[in-house]
Scaffold this motif. Structure first.
Motif: not given
Ligand code: SF4
Ligand SMILES: [Zn+2]
Ligand SMILES: [Zn+2]
Lengths: 331, 67
Positions: A3-5, A33-36, A40-43, A255-256
């Motif tokens: 939901e936060i994404l 599992e949601h790091l990618t 991607q969203l931050a990018h 860190a990421l």
């Protein structure tokens, strides 16, 4: 999709409004599992609100070591058994460093001193140094000289220093665990005066000082409230002899996640890779961060430690098709 | 002045402890991203200036190293 994404996609990507503390915390707590998807969203947010350019900066230490303050991560404090000795850089060497930095295509050159705040000798060295650089080198000059008086702020403006770095280092609630010789509020006061003067505010900190995930979120929210032009993000590189010398380095994935979360808190800021990325992230992680919200780098060496070669970083930016921000775009 | 190459092997230039071969793997690894801090010959702390490109380290007795 968590939901936060979804919320961040609407609020930050579409609306340009950063996440608040609770939102940042939710991002920091997302499982691997949601790091990618998070990166991607931050990018996307960075591309939408900042564009593809990357701001390149070099930094140099004008006065190293022997600082009277006790920031527990810092090898330049004179209060610990760190092997770093006090040393001053002469002006010809300062100008040479600025030239070498400009030769990489960098648009920013930040002059740093390990002091509580400048004294008359340091201000004189700055005045001569900045004038010498401006006479010979096409580069923007920034400074980081600790806490300032109003008069010193005005003097730096007068010299043509366009941006001032003063890190809050960590969130307000954790700061007394890291520094006891001055307060978070004193740092805030310098930042307030810098902002009022018209200089650009550069303010970030270090992750991995022992703060909790909640405190990392608190820090992101406090930086967002300050709304700095630039946020340099360091990861602790534990220095021998300092009180934090035995701390573990931040996990690469944490860190990421933090990079992405800070970008989602501050969609428009210049988010810069600063110290510690080499040991925390390595080459692959460095690339992931540039595709996860980072849009600025320090090239070359740091103040007391060494960095990746500028050539490697510039090649990476080229591979990623991210143009280096030109000087004309910063004036 | 004693040449630097004769000094190698006496003191670790990172931690300043005796540099018995093979006992400082952590220091050796860290030195990839750090300048030396101690003179390997006399164990004095050196005056080190890191620059955007390169570094210099001066021992008052044994002179300057550059990297
Ligand atoms: S004020 Fe700056 S130089 Fe001094 S101990 Fe703190 S971080 Fe280090
Ligand atoms: Zn050693
Ligand atoms: Zn020596």
């Amino acid at each position: 999709m968590p939901e936060i994404l979804d919320q961040a996609r609407n609020q930050v990507l579409e609306g340009g409004v950063g996440l608040d503390q609770a939102g940042v915390l939710a991002v920091l707590n997302l499982p691997d599992e949601h790091l990618t998807a998070t990166l991607q969203l931050a990018h996307e947010v960075r591309m939408r609100w900042c564009g593809p350019e990357v701001e390149v900066e070099g930094i140099v230490s004008l006065k190293t070591g022997g600082c009277p303050e006790d920031c527990h991560f810092c090898s330049q404090s004179g209060l610990f058994t760190s092997p770093v000795r006090s040393v001053w850089l002469d002006i010809p060497s300062l100008v040479k460093a600025a030239k070498q930095t400009a030769a990489t295509g960098a648009t920013e050159f930040c002059i740093v001193a390990a002091v509580r705040g400048p004294d008359a000798r340091l201000m004189k060295q700055m005045r001569e140094g900045v004038a010498a650089i401006k006479a010979e080198v096409d580069i923007q000059v920034a400074a980081s000289l600790g806490m300032l008086t109003k008069e010193q702020v005005d003097e730096l403006v007068d010299m043509g220093v366009h941006r001032y770095n003063h890190n809050l280092e960590t969130c307000r609630s954790y700061f007394p665990n890291v520094v006891t010789t001055h307060s978070w509020e004193e740092r805030w006061e310098t930042l307030r005066m810098v902002r009022e003067s018209g200089m650009e505010v550069c303010c970030g900190g270090i992750l991995g000082l022992g703060e909790t995930v909640e405190q990392r979120a608190e820090f992101a929210a406090q930086l967002a409230e300050l709304d700095p032009h630039e946020v340099p993000l360091n990861f602790l590189n534990p220095r021998p002899g300092t009180p934090l010398g035995d701390r573990p380095v931040v996990e690469g994935k944490d860190a990421l996640r933090a990079i992405a979360a800070f970008r989602l808190a501050m969609p428009r800021t210049i988010l810069r890779y600063a110290g510690g990325r080499e040991i925390t992230l390595g080459d692959l992680g460095t690339r992931d961060g540039l595709l996860g919200g980072i849009n600025a780098v320090i090239v070359g060496n740091y103040l007391t430690t060494l960095g990746r070669s500028a050539t490697d970083d510039l090649k990476l930016l080229d591979d990623l098709k991210m143009p280096v921000k030109a000087l004309s775009a910063t004036l | 002045m004693i040449p630097m190459d004769e000094a190698i092997g006496m003191w670790c230039d990172r931690c300043g402890e005796a540099a018995t071969t093979g006992t400082h793997p952590g220091c050796a690894a860290a030195r990839a991203l750090e300048p030396p801090r101690y003179c390997a010959h006399c164990r004095r702390r050196m005056k080190v200036q890191v620059l955007p490109v390169g570094w210099s380290a001066v021992c008052v007795e044994h002179g300057e190293l550059r990297g």
